[in-house]
Design an enzyme around this catalytic site. Structure first.
Site, short mmCIF file in Angstrom:
data_model
loop_
_atom_site.label_atom_id
_atom_site.label_comp_id
_atom_site.label_asym_id
_atom_site.label_seq_id
_atom_site.Cartn_x
_atom_site.Cartn_y
_atom_site.Cartn_z
N CYS A 58 -18.62 7.71 59.54
CA CYS A 58 -18.68 6.65 60.45
C CYS A 58 -17.23 6.25 60.89
O CYS A 58 -17.08 5.11 61.41
CB CYS A 58 -19.04 5.41 59.51
SG CYS A 58 -18.18 4.78 58.14
N CYS A 61 -13.16 5.70 56.98
CA CYS A 61 -11.90 5.94 56.36
C CYS A 61 -10.77 6.01 56.96
O CYS A 61 -9.58 5.49 56.61
CB CYS A 61 -12.15 7.53 55.63
SG CYS A 61 -13.40 7.54 54.23
N CYS A 153 -17.91 10.66 51.52
CA CYS A 153 -18.89 11.52 52.16
C CYS A 153 -18.39 13.03 52.05
O CYS A 153 -18.77 13.83 51.94
CB CYS A 153 -18.60 11.37 53.85
SG CYS A 153 -19.65 9.61 53.98
N CYS A 193 -16.16 4.14 49.27
CA CYS A 193 -16.73 4.11 50.65
C CYS A 193 -16.28 3.00 51.36
O CYS A 193 -17.03 1.94 51.21
CB CYS A 193 -18.21 4.40 50.52
SG CYS A 193 -19.06 4.35 52.03
N HIS A 231 -14.77 -2.01 35.15
CA HIS A 231 -14.88 -3.00 34.29
C HIS A 231 -13.75 -3.03 33.32
O HIS A 231 -13.47 -4.12 32.99
CB HIS A 231 -16.27 -2.35 33.24
CG HIS A 231 -16.76 -3.39 32.22
ND1 HIS A 231 -17.47 -4.37 32.80
CD2 HIS A 231 -17.04 -3.16 31.23
CE1 HIS A 231 -17.78 -5.10 31.38
NE2 HIS A 231 -17.51 -4.35 30.43
N CYS A 234 -11.43 -5.56 35.30
CA CYS A 234 -11.89 -6.60 35.93
C CYS A 234 -11.49 -7.51 35.52
O CYS A 234 -11.33 -8.07 34.35
CB CYS A 234 -13.26 -6.34 35.88
SG CYS A 234 -14.53 -7.71 37.01
N CYS A 260 -19.22 -13.32 35.35
CA CYS A 260 -19.44 -11.88 35.45
C CYS A 260 -20.71 -11.48 36.11
O CYS A 260 -21.79 -12.20 36.05
CB CYS A 260 -19.77 -11.28 34.04
SG CYS A 260 -20.07 -9.58 34.30
N CYS A 266 -23.80 -5.62 39.21
CA CYS A 266 -22.41 -5.25 39.10
C CYS A 266 -22.29 -3.80 38.50
O CYS A 266 -23.16 -3.53 37.26
CB CYS A 266 -21.30 -5.91 38.53
SG CYS A 266 -19.68 -5.26 38.61
N CYS A 275 -9.73 0.18 41.93
CA CYS A 275 -9.88 -0.98 43.00
C CYS A 275 -9.45 -2.33 42.14
O CYS A 275 -8.67 -2.94 42.75
CB CYS A 275 -11.42 -1.18 43.25
SG CYS A 275 -12.10 0.27 43.79
N CYS A 287 -13.71 -6.02 46.12
CA CYS A 287 -14.98 -6.31 46.18
C CYS A 287 -15.57 -7.18 45.29
O CYS A 287 -16.21 -8.15 45.62
CB CYS A 287 -15.82 -4.91 45.97
SG CYS A 287 -15.51 -3.48 46.96
N CYS A 293 -19.86 -4.95 42.27
CA CYS A 293 -19.35 -3.46 42.83
C CYS A 293 -20.57 -2.80 42.68
O CYS A 293 -21.71 -2.92 42.05
CB CYS A 293 -18.50 -2.81 41.32
SG CYS A 293 -18.39 -1.21 41.60
N CYS A 296 -19.22 2.77 44.29
CA CYS A 296 -19.17 3.63 45.54
C CYS A 296 -18.42 4.75 45.30
O CYS A 296 -18.23 5.66 46.23
CB CYS A 296 -18.65 3.09 46.85
SG CYS A 296 -17.04 2.46 46.79
S1 SF4 Z 1 -18.15 -8.38 37.35
FE1 SF4 Z 1 -18.81 -6.11 36.92
S2 SF4 Z 1 -16.84 -5.11 36.32
FE2 SF4 Z 1 -16.35 -7.21 36.08
S3 SF4 Z 1 -16.74 -7.86 33.92
FE3 SF4 Z 1 -18.70 -8.26 35.08
S4 SF4 Z 1 -19.82 -6.19 34.73
FE4 SF4 Z 1 -17.57 -5.70 34.45
S1 SF4 Z 2 -17.75 -0.90 45.21
FE1 SF4 Z 2 -16.85 -0.66 43.13
S2 SF4 Z 2 -15.78 1.20 43.31
FE2 SF4 Z 2 -16.60 0.80 45.36
S3 SF4 Z 2 -14.45 0.06 46.11
FE3 SF4 Z 2 -15.84 -1.88 45.61
S4 SF4 Z 2 -14.90 -2.10 43.37
FE4 SF4 Z 2 -14.41 -0.29 44.17
#
Ligand code: SF4
Ligand code: SF4
Lengths: 368, 520
Positions: A58, A61, A153, A193, A231, A234, A260, A266, A275, A287, A293, A296
């Site tokens: 796409c 990247c 990909c 991604c 996680h 985070c 959360c 998530c 990330c 994200c 999340c 990806c």
């Molecule tokens: S938002 Fe997602 S990564 Fe962050 S603490 Fe909650 S479950 Fe874990």
């Molecule tokens: S979806 Fe999750 S793993 Fe993918 S870029 Fe966002 S935070 Fe990172």
């Protein structure tokens, strides 16, 4: 020390060292690492030549690479690497572009970066200059210094490889192993991604500084970048521990209070990616600032980690409130230390699905 | 009769080949070939409709946001949601503003400029400012290293390059600035949506999150910087290029039918009321704007690598999505394409099966023909600046396509603040709602149209048994880069290429320029 260096002409010493410090930080090398990065970059006789092939893409990247900040893309293109073939930004077109490719890949060393999946079921689903993606891999993989799969990909087939995978899309390593006749392919996977430009720059520099590729995990990702889960890093994690969960989009529990996002889908607990440490787009966000999340960076997340807005599969958690992350991990049957060591994360997720959901795992390709 | 093939067409998204037949120094026939297929519509079947937009935005990583947005609205229509909370409407406009902010800048400088700006010639300039001197020394180092990177191998000695060395150096410096400015716009998009490309925070029914004040302020600050660049660099650049390359106003007239689904919802959330309204212009009649209907779009597959639809156009949701690849003719030799030659299907409109041009030119002409005040004054002023006062029809050309993208960017940055103000006003009135939860129904069907930076974009969804039963996307590629249809009528790019002069068939710069005007 002179204000300007040969390889980095036009860059002040101060900016150069700032850049090296940033890179050393991404690479987890700390203070001492900065000097190593600086001397390796200064000693390089020529800029590393980079050939970027686009397969089933796409182009996200490549667009993400254009968001790279340290170094600026200007410094990246004019000073750090020689981006010799990249069909989104190169001036030449048609046979002139193909002639550039021929000269670079038949001459000096080059790093080969691939964006997009290999079409193996319908080879004609992707051609460039009349050549299929399989033909291009067969030619360039043996010639390249190193092969880097940029984005999910190239790493795992990603969205094209999602059920029912109409084109037989595969990641580079899977193609090489299964159809390309390479028993033990060496491919550095930089999934997400889109792929993240910082991952590529850090990996190229790592190779330059250390003279070898970084250590990879069971699904081909550099451990120095992908060693922790979302996680683990985070900023909402405290709310997770305290049992404060967003139950419904759009209310104050998400935007203002940053509770959360686990219950609205998530996938951070099952996703290994940096990330939360190296954010996106000039470090202004990532994200999980604005949404759950999706996982990806994991193989087959389109099939294994959807629906995106449902709690990660594996059933309800007994006594969710107040349990630790490790207990949750065990409760879900996800890849924690044991799973990672035994099978790799993707395998652990797939086997969980196979056993828990009672459905056979998908095998059209796309894994690793 | 030489055949000229450009493959790959570089500086675009995805993969494209163009075949031209050239006679007496001009193109007499043309075929475009999208050379990639991934099968999104097949992959999306039988999934959770709420996830559709996340799949759909991966159709294009250059313009994921309009795909995400259009897909979410199509999902909402299929779910029976006619309107979203007003704050969601505004936040979606803010997403689009940051997206347009980046996209046209990227196109003008990174994807288009090297057709007109000669990079090696910048070494012949005599810069007087330290910044330009520094840039020139960096460029010289690159050239002397023998590693030209992205500038290698191009037709720099083509006689079609007409700028002076100082202009070339200046535009190379704007090219590098443009990289930085597109990042600023994208940073704002990421700040309000998680990351870019592939934003995170849409959801059928609205947005996942309300924006915090700090995020709104970030957006305003970023858009101010983008506006500054557009007003002081980008618009002047196009006005400086236009007289030098005025011959482009004589080339590339195209099919003369223009389609826009519209951009930026006002409070009514009606496409005809959008800031750039939905509309279509047929047979070049600018003053006669009609309202298009998403259900009048038909897809043809006689020349596309899909099963034939029995010689008839079908509604996007009912058209063939069944791949049947044959082959591409070899690049060398005399063989011209026939039969199936393209992964793109042919989109046509209405009973007359009209090929339609989509893109900023269509958006601006429709807004102009609809009497949108700001667009009328902007277009009239630009026409005066390039010496074509009172002649909007000169925009129906290669030059017009370039100018329209820049004007569309200008409209965008002028409106960007309005959304922030509307959102703050709503907050001030105590309206904080961004999401209205609705369950996925057992069945339903919906469609949505939007103007992506590249042009008219539509998504269609049918829900069956609470899952996606059928899905179709009709992006601008299916219009602009359509192959011939079942009546062998050429698509817009194929039509536009005919008559384009080719000075040297070995270096077909004029063909490349024409292709790039469509931002394929
Ligand atoms: S938002 Fe997602 S990564 Fe962050 S603490 Fe909650 S479950 Fe874990
Ligand atoms: S979806 Fe999750 S793993 Fe993918 S870029 Fe966002 S935070 Fe990172």
């Amino acid at each position: 020390m002179s204000e300007e260096m040969s390889a980095f002409r036009g860059v002040t010493r101060r900016d150069f060292l700032k850049y090296c410090t940033w890179l050393a930080g991404v690479m987890g090398l700390g203070e001492a690492g900065m000097a190593r990065v600086a001397s390796a970059l200064e000693a390089a006789a020529r800029r590393p030549s980079v050939v970027w092939s686009s397969f089933q893409v796409c182009t996200g990247c490549a667009i993400q690479l254009l968001q790279a900040r340290e170094p600026t893309v200007q410094n990246l293109i004019l000073q750090q690497i020689s981006l010799d073939y990249q069909d989104n930004v190169m001036a030449a077109a048609g046979s002139a572009a193909e002639e550039v490719l021929r000269q670079v890949t038949e001459g000096e060393d080059f790093y080969w970066v691939v964006e997009g999946s290999v079409a193996t079921g319908i080879p004609g689903a992707m051609t460039v200059a009349g050549r299929t993606s399989m033909e291009v891999v067969d030619e360039l993989y043996p010639k390249a210094n190193a092969t880097i799969a940029m984005g999910s990909c190239a790493a795992y087939g990603n969205i094209q490889a999602a059920r029912p995978n109409p084109t037989g899309a595969k990641g580079i390593a899977a193609y090489l192993r299964e159809d390309g006749g390479v028993a033990d392919p060496v491919v550095v996977n930089l999934p997400r991604c889109p792929g993240h430009g910082d991952d590529l720059i850090a990996t190229l520099t790592y190779a330059l500084v250390n003279g070898e590729l970084p250590e990879l995990d069971a699904v081909g990702r550099p451990v120095f970048l992908y060693g922790q889960t979302i996680h683990d890093t985070c900023f909402r994690r405290g709310h997770f521990e305290a049992g404060r969960f967003v139950e419904r989009f759009g209310d104050e529990s998400t935007g203002d209070r940053d509770w959360c996002l686990y219950k609205v889908g998530c996938k951070g607990p099952v996703t290994y990616a940096p990330c939360g440490r190296n954010l996106w787009n000039g470090n202004v966000s990532w994200c999980v600032n604005n949404a759950p999340c999706q996982g990806c960076a994991e193989p087959d997340f389109w099939d294994e980690l959807t629906p995106f807005y449902d709690q990660v599969r594996g059933g309800d958690l007994p006594g969710l409130y107040g349990v630790t992350a490790e207990q949750i991990g065990i409760g879900l049957g996800i890849a924690t230390a044991a799973g990672l060591a035994a099978h790799g994360v993707g395998t652990a997720i797939r086997s969980r699905r196979t056993t828990r959901a009672g459905e056979p795992g998908r095998r059209e390709g796309g894994e690793l | 009769m030489p055949k000229v093939v450009i493959d790959p067409v570089t500086r675009i998204e995805g993969h494209l080949r163009v075949t031209c037949q050239v006679e007496d120094g001009q193109v007499v026939d043309a075929w475009n070939h999208a050379t990639q297929f991934r099968g999104f519509e097949i992959i999306m079947r039988d999934r959770d409709p709420r996830d559709a937009w996340q799949f759909a935005q991966r159709i294009c990583g250059v313009c994921p946001t309009p795909h995400a947005h259009t897909s979410v609205v199509a999902t909402e229509r299929a779910m029976g949601i006619e309107r979203v909370p007003d704050n969601a409407r505004i936040i979606r406009n803010m997403f689009e503003a940051t997206h347009v902010g980046y996209d046209h800048i990227l196109w003008f400088y990174l994807l288009n400029a090297f057709d007109y700006v000669n990079v090696p010639d910048a070494l012949n300039a005599s810069p007087t400012t330290p910044a330009l001197q520094n840039l020139q020394s960096q460029l010289r180092a690159v050239v002397e290293s023998g590693q030209l990177g992205p500038f290698a191998g191009h037709w720099w000695d083509h006689p079609g390059y007409l700028l002076e060395p100082d202009q070339n150096l200046e535009l190379v410096s704007h090219y590098l600035q443009a990289i930085e400015i597109q990042q600023i716009s994208n940073d704002a998009q990421a700040r309000i949506g998680g990351r870019f490309p592939m934003v995170m925070s849409f959801i059928p029914g609205g947005m996942q999150e309300r924006l915090e004040i700090e995020e709104i302020q970030y957006y305003i600050g970023a858009m101010e910087r983008v506006k500054d660049f557009v007003d002081n660099v980008m618009v002047p650049d196009v006005l400086a290029l236009a007289p030098v390359y005025i011959e482009l106003a004589e080339q590339g007239q195209g099919v003369g039918n223009y389609l826009s689904w519209g951009l930026y919802d006002d409070a009514s959330q009606e496409p005809a009321n959008r800031v750039l309204p939905s509309g279509m212009i047929l047979d070049r009649r600018i003053t006669d704007v009609q309202q298009p209907d998403l259900n009048e779009v038909r897809m043809f597959t006689k020349h596309s690598w899909y099963a034939d639809d029995a010689g008839q156009g079908r509604h996007p949701l009912d058209a063939s999505q069944d791949p049947q690849y044959t082959e591409l003719p070899p690049i060398e030799g005399e063989t011209l394409p026939s039969g199936k030659y393209d992964w793109s299907t042919a989109a046509r409109y209405g009973e007359r099966n009209l090929p339609m041009e989509a893109g900023p030119l269509a958006d601006m002409l429709v807004a102009y023909g609809s009497g949108r005040e700001q667009v009328v004054s902007l277009v009239d002023q630009t026409l005066a600046d390039i010496g074509a006062e009172g002649q909007p029809q000169v925009l129906m050309s290669n030059l017009g396509r370039i100018a329209a993208r820049v004007l569309r960017e200008k409209v965008n940055v002028d409106f960007a603040y309005q959304w922030a103000q509307e959102l703050l006003d709503n907050y001030g009135n105590g309206d904080m709602q961004v999401y209205d939860a609705v369950d996925v129904p057992d069945s339903g069907e919906g469609a949505a149209g939007w103007s992506a930076p590249r042009g008219a974009l539509a998504h269609y969804m049918r829900i069956e048994g609470g899952r996606i039963g059928a899905y179709a996307a009709v992006p601008p590629t299916n219009w602009n880069l359509s192959p011939r249809d079942d009546d062998d009528v050429r698509g817009p790019l194929e039509q536009t290429l005919i008559g384009v002069p080719v000075e040297d068939p070995e270096r077909p710069l004029e063909i490349l320029r024409t292709i790039h005007t469509f931002d394929p």
